[in-house]
Scaffold this motif. Structure first.
Motif, PDB file in Angstrom:
ATOM      1  N   PRO A 223       0.806  -1.229   0.000  1.00  0.00           N
ATOM      2  CA  PRO A 223       0.000   0.000   0.000  1.00  0.00           C
ATOM      3  C   PRO A 223       0.836   1.274   0.000  1.00  0.00           C
ATOM      4  O   PRO A 223       0.396   2.306  -0.499  1.00  0.00           O
ATOM      5  CB  PRO A 223      -0.843  -0.119   1.273  1.00  0.00           C
ATOM      6  N   THR A 224       2.062   1.212   0.539  1.00  0.00           N
ATOM      7  CA  THR A 224       2.916   2.395   0.535  1.00  0.00           C
ATOM      8  C   THR A 224       3.321   2.764  -0.882  1.00  0.00           C
ATOM      9  O   THR A 224       3.315   3.944  -1.261  1.00  0.00           O
ATOM     10  CB  THR A 224       4.162   2.169   1.400  1.00  0.00           C
ATOM     11  N   ALA A 225       3.678   1.776  -1.688  1.00  0.00           N
ATOM     12  CA  ALA A 225       4.059   2.031  -3.074  1.00  0.00           C
ATOM     13  C   ALA A 225       2.884   2.621  -3.846  1.00  0.00           C
ATOM     14  O   ALA A 225       3.050   3.532  -4.665  1.00  0.00           O
ATOM     15  CB  ALA A 225       4.545   0.740  -3.733  1.00  0.00           C
TER      16      ALA A 225
ATOM     17  N   GLY B 196       3.580   2.367  12.730  1.00  0.00           N
ATOM     18  CA  GLY B 196       4.996   2.559  12.465  1.00  0.00           C
ATOM     19  C   GLY B 196       5.278   3.844  11.715  1.00  0.00           C
ATOM     20  O   GLY B 196       4.374   4.496  11.183  1.00  0.00           O
ATOM     21  N   PRO B 197       6.560   4.229  11.632  1.00  0.00           N
ATOM     22  CA  PRO B 197       6.919   5.499  10.980  1.00  0.00           C
ATOM     23  C   PRO B 197       6.555   5.546   9.501  1.00  0.00           C
ATOM     24  O   PRO B 197       6.204   6.611   8.987  1.00  0.00           O
ATOM     25  CB  PRO B 197       8.434   5.588  11.188  1.00  0.00           C
ATOM     26  N   GLU B 198       6.599   4.411   8.801  1.00  0.00           N
ATOM     27  CA  GLU B 198       6.269   4.442   7.377  1.00  0.00           C
ATOM     28  C   GLU B 198       4.819   4.848   7.163  1.00  0.00           C
ATOM     29  O   GLU B 198       4.509   5.657   6.283  1.00  0.00           O
ATOM     30  CB  GLU B 198       6.530   3.079   6.741  1.00  0.00           C
ATOM     31  N   ARG B 199       3.924   4.316   7.975  1.00  0.00           N
ATOM     32  CA  ARG B 199       2.509   4.685   7.868  1.00  0.00           C
ATOM     33  C   ARG B 199       2.313   6.173   8.141  1.00  0.00           C
ATOM     34  O   ARG B 199       1.553   6.855   7.446  1.00  0.00           O
ATOM     35  CB  ARG B 199       1.681   3.863   8.840  1.00  0.00           C
ATOM     36  N   LEU B 200       3.012   6.690   9.137  1.00  0.00           N
ATOM     37  CA  LEU B 200       2.884   8.100   9.472  1.00  0.00           C
ATOM     38  C   LEU B 200       3.415   8.988   8.353  1.00  0.00           C
ATOM     39  O   LEU B 200       2.821  10.027   8.034  1.00  0.00           O
ATOM     40  CB  LEU B 200       3.626   8.398  10.777  1.00  0.00           C
ATOM     41  N   VAL B 201       4.529   8.588   7.741  1.00  0.00           N
ATOM     42  CA  VAL B 201       5.101   9.372   6.639  1.00  0.00           C
ATOM     43  C   VAL B 201       4.137   9.411   5.458  1.00  0.00           C
ATOM     44  O   VAL B 201       3.913  10.467   4.853  1.00  0.00           O
ATOM     45  CB  VAL B 201       6.463   8.790   6.209  1.00  0.00           C
TER      46      VAL B 201
END
Length: 301
Positions: free
Chosen positions: A188-190, A231-236
């Protein structure tokens, strides 16, 4: 389609390229730092005297402020853009060999660094080979999600170059390729990073309502896909999308949406900590949140 980046955006990029901070830049232009921030975010017009002052400080011609940063199609630029066009066209038939994992990792880190530092010509120089190698790796990796994520990240770098060099059609093609690669990752981040760039193509065309719709849809999808992860990736990712939403909603003259996205961004920045973090070409943290707040796009509504 308005494919030429705004004068304020050009000032921001040239300022970073030349290593000029906002305070000395604003002082040279005879304005406050907060007003410079508004210029760079497109919330205030760049007048001819301001453009002239910025050009003098940066040591460039005024035409570089008003138009494309790369106004002269040098032989090198033309050849590099042709090479990028070819690797985009041959995206499923790369000519490059599969590099070692260490070599590919180093290439990805270099590309992300060049993009973050707005060193677009250097980035363009490495992109054709880097994209070909990443594609060769992904196509031989048996559907490995990490390999496809690397391809998607490099397409994100290519989008930045195409946008800055005034290539809107190529930018659209790159976003389509990035979406295709991100779909292979099941990450989902990509996909959120792709949506961030897709919104940029509509923003460049002045279609702020459509661009805002893309961002808000991406936020909903990412929240559903990432679940309760903190986690930090979700927040970013969420913070970056909300900050994009602040600018777009402001351009669309939607005060409620602007304020809502800003409040979400402030809350997420507080959760993240003291430093801005880079993930998948998305940078977010208290620093860039404060910059958007200081530029006050919502105050122009």
């Amino acid at each position: 389609m308005n494919s030429t980046p705004a004068a304020g955006e050009n000032i921001a990029v040239l300022r970073k390229v030349h290593g000029v901070g906002q305070v000395p830049m604003a002082r040279a232009m005879g304005i406050s730092r907060s007003y410079l921030q508004k210029l760079e975010y497109g919330e205030r017009p760049v007048t001819p005297p301001l453009a002239a002052a910025a050009a003098t400080k940066l040591g460039v011609r005024v035409a570089r402020i008003w138009g494309q940063l790369f106004t002269v199609p040098t032989t090198e630029h033309t050849q590099l853009l042709d090479a990028l066009r070819e690797v985009l066209r041959r995206h499923t038939l790369p000519r490059e060999d599969v590099p070692s994992l260490d070599e590919l990792d180093a290439t990805l880190k270099k590309a992300a660094k060049l993009r973050a530092e707005t060193r677009y010509v250097e980035l363009l120089q490495m992109l054709p080979t880097a994209l070909g190698q990443a594609m060769a790796t992904a196509l031989t990796a048996g559907g490995d999600a990490v390999a496809w994520g690397q391809v998607a990240d490099l397409y994100g770098c290519a989008y930045a170059v195409a946008h800055r060099m005034g290539e809107p059609d190529r930018a659209d093609m790159i976003v389509s390729r990035q979406a295709w690669a991100s779909h292979q990752t099941w990450n989902p981040t990509a996909e959120a990073a792709t949506a961030w760039n897709e919104a940029g193509t509509f923003q460049s065309a002045g279609q702020y309502d459509d661009s805002l719709a893309i961002v808000e849809r991406a936020i909903i999808r990412y929240e559903e896909a990432s679940g309760s992860d903190t986690g930090p990736e979700r927040l970013v990712v969420l913070g970056s999308l909300h900050l994009r939403g602040v600018v777009l909603a402001s351009c669309h003259r939607d005060r409620d949406a602007t304020d809502a996205h800003l409040q979400h961004a402030k809350r997420i920045a507080a959760e993240l900590g003291e430093k801005d973090i880079l993930r998948h070409n998305l940078t977010f943290g208290p620093g860039n949140t404060a910059l958007v707040r200081a530029s006050g796009p919502h105050r122009a509504l």
